[in-house]
Design an enzyme around this catalytic site. Structure first.
Site, PDB file in Angstrom:
ATOM      1  N   LYS A 291       0.840  -1.204   0.000  1.00 55.02           N
ATOM      2  CA  LYS A 291       0.000   0.000   0.000  1.00 55.02           C
ATOM      3  C   LYS A 291       0.875   1.254   0.000  1.00 55.02           C
ATOM      4  O   LYS A 291       0.594   2.222  -0.705  1.00 55.02           O
ATOM      5  CB  LYS A 291      -0.933  -0.013   1.223  1.00 55.02           C
ATOM      6  CG  LYS A 291      -2.051  -1.048   1.095  1.00 55.02           C
ATOM      7  CD  LYS A 291      -2.773  -1.305   2.397  1.00 55.02           C
ATOM      8  CE  LYS A 291      -3.765  -2.458   2.244  1.00 55.02           C
ATOM      9  NZ  LYS A 291      -4.336  -2.930   3.503  1.00 55.02           N
TER      10      LYS A 291
ATOM     11  N   GLN B 234      -3.858  -1.491   9.914  1.00 52.63           N
ATOM     12  CA  GLN B 234      -3.830  -2.820   9.298  1.00 52.63           C
ATOM     13  C   GLN B 234      -4.441  -3.841  10.261  1.00 52.63           C
ATOM     14  O   GLN B 234      -4.080  -3.905  11.426  1.00 52.63           O
ATOM     15  CB  GLN B 234      -2.379  -3.205   8.937  1.00 52.63           C
ATOM     16  CG  GLN B 234      -2.258  -4.526   8.221  1.00 52.63           C
ATOM     17  CD  GLN B 234      -2.922  -4.529   6.833  1.00 52.63           C
ATOM     18  OE1 GLN B 234      -2.866  -3.553   6.098  1.00 52.63           O
ATOM     19  NE2 GLN B 234      -3.576  -5.625   6.493  1.00 52.63           N
TER      20      GLN B 234
ATOM     21  N   ASP C  18     -10.396   3.897   4.768  1.00 55.00           N
ATOM     22  CA  ASP C  18     -10.566   2.446   4.637  1.00 55.00           C
ATOM     23  C   ASP C  18     -11.999   2.035   5.003  1.00 55.00           C
ATOM     24  O   ASP C  18     -12.360   0.859   4.920  1.00 55.00           O
ATOM     25  CB  ASP C  18      -9.554   1.760   5.570  1.00 55.00           C
ATOM     26  CG  ASP C  18      -9.228   0.334   5.136  1.00 55.00           C
ATOM     27  OD1 ASP C  18      -9.470   0.007   3.958  1.00 55.00           O
ATOM     28  OD2 ASP C  18      -8.749  -0.453   5.975  1.00 55.00           O
TER      29      ASP C  18
END
Ligand code: NAP
Length: 277
Positions: free
Chosen positions: A49, A93, A116
């Site tokens: 990413k 994450q 996200d």
């Protein structure tokens, strides 16, 4: 359905938007990534990413925390990033570790920076059809359906899987586009007969090649969101593609769209923060 090609086009337009924002405001968009511990798969995902950010003109700021990090410390770290005007998007994450209250950590993300789509605020906004950031994989699925001009109105959509980051939001987004949505999960009885009714089938199960050709209604649109060890999806591609009208491969379908949507939403968040319309 070529997700890799669409992801490249989306990333190209995201890079152009990032450059334009940088030129207008003197500031490049910035995504903060937070990783707890050093699980090899998570390390790889975060590195991927960050690499893609760099190539797209998005700065990334990485916060690496030890595996022993507790909920309080993680929440404090994320709250600091939420308050930092130099950070425009935040990605925690998953998984953050068995001893961490991950929900509390996600909720410390400012909704304006929730690129996200993991906060309850973002989920509720999606449910109400209000502006906000969708979870990236379902967002990528919708962009793929739009790219291939799949008419969802009145269609029977079946989503297999109901996780908070994938199945559930995918169903809500399809519902928002006037599909008639059925969710299936591990307690669903007679799954094959439900699958055979699907005009649009989204597989988000996490079981390799679980859905096969005999489950597919002829002409159906099949979206395979699964990503299992050995680069295998949740759909048996060979048999399913004989009956499907459109189908996503694994790899090269939904997967590349997830990062592309993350980058796009980061630049969108930065634009709203730096140069609101
Ligand atoms: P998850 O949290 O494990 O959820 C799996 C879902 O499948 C659950 O809702 C579960 O039902 C359901 N399920 C399990 N066994 C079933 C069965 N026999 N029949 C019907 N439903 C069943 O997984 P996830 O995080 O949503 O991920 C699903 C897949 O998508 C994985 O392969 C993952 O790697 C992939 N994924 C890909 C991306 C990407 O970027 N491409 C992103 C995220 C996830 P219950 O709720 O009843 O347990």
């Amino acid at each position: 359905m070529d997700g890799a090609a669409l992801a490249r086009r989306l990333t190209d337009s995201t890079a152009a938007a990032a450059a334009d924002l940088h030129r207008r405001t003197g500031t490049a968009p910035c995504l903060a990534t937070v990783l707890v511990g050093e699980d090899p798969a998570s390390v790889t995902y975060v590195r991927m990413k960050r690499d893609r950010c760099e190539k797209t003109g998005i700065r990334s700021r990485h916060v690496q925390l030890p595996a022993t990090t507790g909920t309080g410390q993680l929440v404090d770290t994320i709250a600091e990033l939420s308050a930092d005007p130099a950070v425009h998007g935040i990605l925690l994450q998953h998984p953050a570790g068995p001893h961490v209250d991950e929900r509390a950590a996600f909720e410390a993300i400012d909704p304006a920076k929730d690129v996200d789509g993991v906060t309850t605020h973002s989920f509720a906004a999606m449910g109400f059809g209000l502006p906000g950031f969708a979870s990236c994989t379902p967002g990528g699925i919708m962009r793929l359906l739009d790219e291939y001009r799949v008419d969802l109105r009145g269609k029977r959509a079946v989503v297999v899987g109901r996780s908070a980051i994938l199945g559930k939001p995918a169903g809500l987004l399809l519902l928002g586009r006037d599909a008639t949505v059925t969710y299936c999960h591990s307690r669903t009885t007679d799954l094959p007969s439900v699958l055979r009714e699907a005009d649009v089938l989204v597989a988000a199960v996490g079981k390799p090649e679980f859905i096969r050709g005999e489950h597919i209604k002829p002409g159906a649109v099949v979206i395979d969101a699964g990503y299992n060890p050995g680069n295998t999806g949740d759909v048996h591609f060979e048999s399913a593609s004989e009956r499907a009208g459109l189908i996503t491969p694994v790899p090269g379908g939904v997967g590349p769209m997830t990062i592309a949507v993350l980058l796009a939403q980061t630049v969108e968040a930065a634009t709203r923060q730096l140069a609101p319309a």
